[in-house]
Design a protein around this motif. Structure first.
Motif, mmCIF file in Angstrom:
data_model
loop_
_atom_site.group_PDB
_atom_site.id
_atom_site.type_symbol
_atom_site.label_atom_id
_atom_site.label_comp_id
_atom_site.label_asym_id
_atom_site.label_seq_id
_atom_site.Cartn_x
_atom_site.Cartn_y
_atom_site.Cartn_z
ATOM 1 N N GLU A 100 -26.167 -0.428 -5.831
ATOM 2 C CA GLU A 100 -25.322 -0.615 -4.645
ATOM 3 C C GLU A 100 -24.584 -1.953 -4.684
ATOM 4 O OE1 GLU A 100 -28.728 0.485 -4.077
ATOM 5 O OE2 GLU A 100 -27.845 2.481 -4.281
ATOM 6 N N ASN A 101 -24.636 -2.654 -5.816
ATOM 7 C CA ASN A 101 -23.967 -3.945 -6.023
ATOM 8 C C ASN A 101 -24.588 -5.086 -5.217
ATOM 9 O OD1 ASN A 101 -22.139 -4.711 -7.938
ATOM 10 N ND2 ASN A 101 -20.431 -4.855 -6.508
ATOM 11 N N ASN A 102 -25.874 -4.951 -4.871
ATOM 12 C CA ASN A 102 -26.602 -6.035 -4.218
ATOM 13 C C ASN A 102 -27.227 -6.927 -5.281
ATOM 14 O OD1 ASN A 102 -26.219 -4.940 -1.555
ATOM 15 N ND2 ASN A 102 -27.774 -3.416 -2.078
ATOM 16 N N VAL A 103 -27.238 -8.231 -5.029
ATOM 17 C CA VAL A 103 -27.861 -9.168 -5.975
ATOM 18 C C VAL A 103 -29.372 -8.969 -5.929
ATOM 19 C CG1 VAL A 103 -28.237 -11.589 -6.556
ATOM 20 C CG2 VAL A 103 -25.999 -10.846 -5.736
ATOM 21 N N VAL A 104 -29.963 -8.695 -7.102
ATOM 22 C CA VAL A 104 -31.417 -8.486 -7.184
ATOM 23 C C VAL A 104 -32.112 -9.612 -7.943
ATOM 24 C CG1 VAL A 104 -31.336 -5.977 -6.950
ATOM 25 C CG2 VAL A 104 -31.166 -7.012 -9.222
ATOM 26 N N GLY A 105 -31.309 -10.519 -8.513
ATOM 27 C CA GLY A 105 -31.892 -11.638 -9.236
ATOM 28 C C GLY A 105 -30.850 -12.339 -10.093
ATOM 29 N N TYR A 106 -31.337 -13.269 -10.892
ATOM 30 C CA TYR A 106 -30.461 -14.095 -11.711
ATOM 31 C C TYR A 106 -31.058 -14.232 -13.112
ATOM 32 C CZ TYR A 106 -28.779 -15.404 -7.099
ATOM 33 O OH TYR A 106 -28.293 -15.365 -5.820
ATOM 34 N N VAL A 107 -30.176 -14.441 -14.078
ATOM 35 C CA VAL A 107 -30.617 -14.735 -15.442
ATOM 36 C C VAL A 107 -29.987 -16.062 -15.845
ATOM 37 C CG1 VAL A 107 -30.569 -14.019 -17.855
ATOM 38 C CG2 VAL A 107 -30.839 -12.304 -16.059
ATOM 39 N N PHE A 108 -30.823 -17.013 -16.221
ATOM 40 C CA PHE A 108 -30.375 -18.349 -16.586
ATOM 41 C C PHE A 108 -30.585 -18.595 -18.077
ATOM 42 C CE2 PHE A 108 -31.709 -18.469 -12.168
ATOM 43 C CZ PHE A 108 -30.606 -19.040 -11.558
ATOM 44 N N THR A 109 -29.614 -19.226 -18.706
ATOM 45 C CA THR A 109 -29.753 -19.660 -20.086
ATOM 46 C C THR A 109 -30.044 -21.150 -20.063
ATOM 47 O OG1 THR A 109 -28.148 -18.004 -20.803
ATOM 48 C CG2 THR A 109 -28.634 -19.775 -22.349
#
Length: 187
Positions: free
Chosen positions: A82-91
């Motif tokens: 649904e295009n909701n932010v579910v998390g983040y990925v950091f480098t």
């Protein structure tokens, strides 16, 4: 005393110069031919790793940047169907025993680590390279805040250090902690 002969000096010098010029040209051609393929493989690896460390995400944003302690880091937002932010990925990266350790760390919306993996690691075989084992990497899953390293019996927010590779264990933990700090900045 032997007389100086210019030919004895010029012939080897010119020969070595030509050999070096030809080898340099061949390396440049090889680099230009392989560079696009290397970049393509790096992108594929990064995409695969993003999906692995934040498996709840169905898609990811374009690369974004964040600042922390004067350094710039890249990250991606993970979205559900649904295009909701579910998390983040950091480098992130940290200095290990054998050089820089570059990680991708997934962080859920609640601030807990969902997964971590390496984009680059060159630690000592049989010791520091054991950090690439799932048993070690999975220790970070579910942890939040400041994660510590313990050589013996880790508490709830610590990980068990690798035997004979404490520097590597601390470097990986530092990279994960940077990701958790970045989460606090961007979330």
């Amino acid at each position: 005393m032997k007389k100086f002969d210019l030919k004895e000096v010029l012939v080897p010098t010119i020969s070595l110069f030509l050999i070096c010029a030809i080898v340099t040209l061949l390396l440049a051609v090889t680099n230009s031919v392989t560079k696009p393929q290397i970049e393509k493989l790096q992108i594929e690896t990064a995409n695969k790793t993003k999906a692995q460390v934040l498996s709840v995400a169905d898609s990811f944003s374009d690369e974004k940047t964040a600042q922390l302690n004067g350094a710039t880091y890249t990250y991606f937002e993970g979205y559900d169907k649904e295009n909701n932010v579910v998390g983040y990925v950091f480098t992130t990266s940290a200095k290990g025993y054998g050089g820089d350790i570059v990680t991708m760390v997934g962080v859920n919306n609640d601030g807990t680590v969902s997964g971590m993996d390496f984009l680059s690691i060159s630690e000592t075989a049989g010791l520091g390279m054991n950090a690439d084992a799932d048993e070690f990497k999975n220790q970070f899953v579910g942890k939040s805040g400041e994660i510590g390293v313990n050589k013996n019996a880790p508490s709830e927010n610590e990980i068990q250090a690798l035997t004979g590779a404490t520097i590597t264990s601390k470097a990986v933990t530092e990279a994960v902690n940077i990701a958790l700090e970045l989460y606090e900045e961007v979330a």
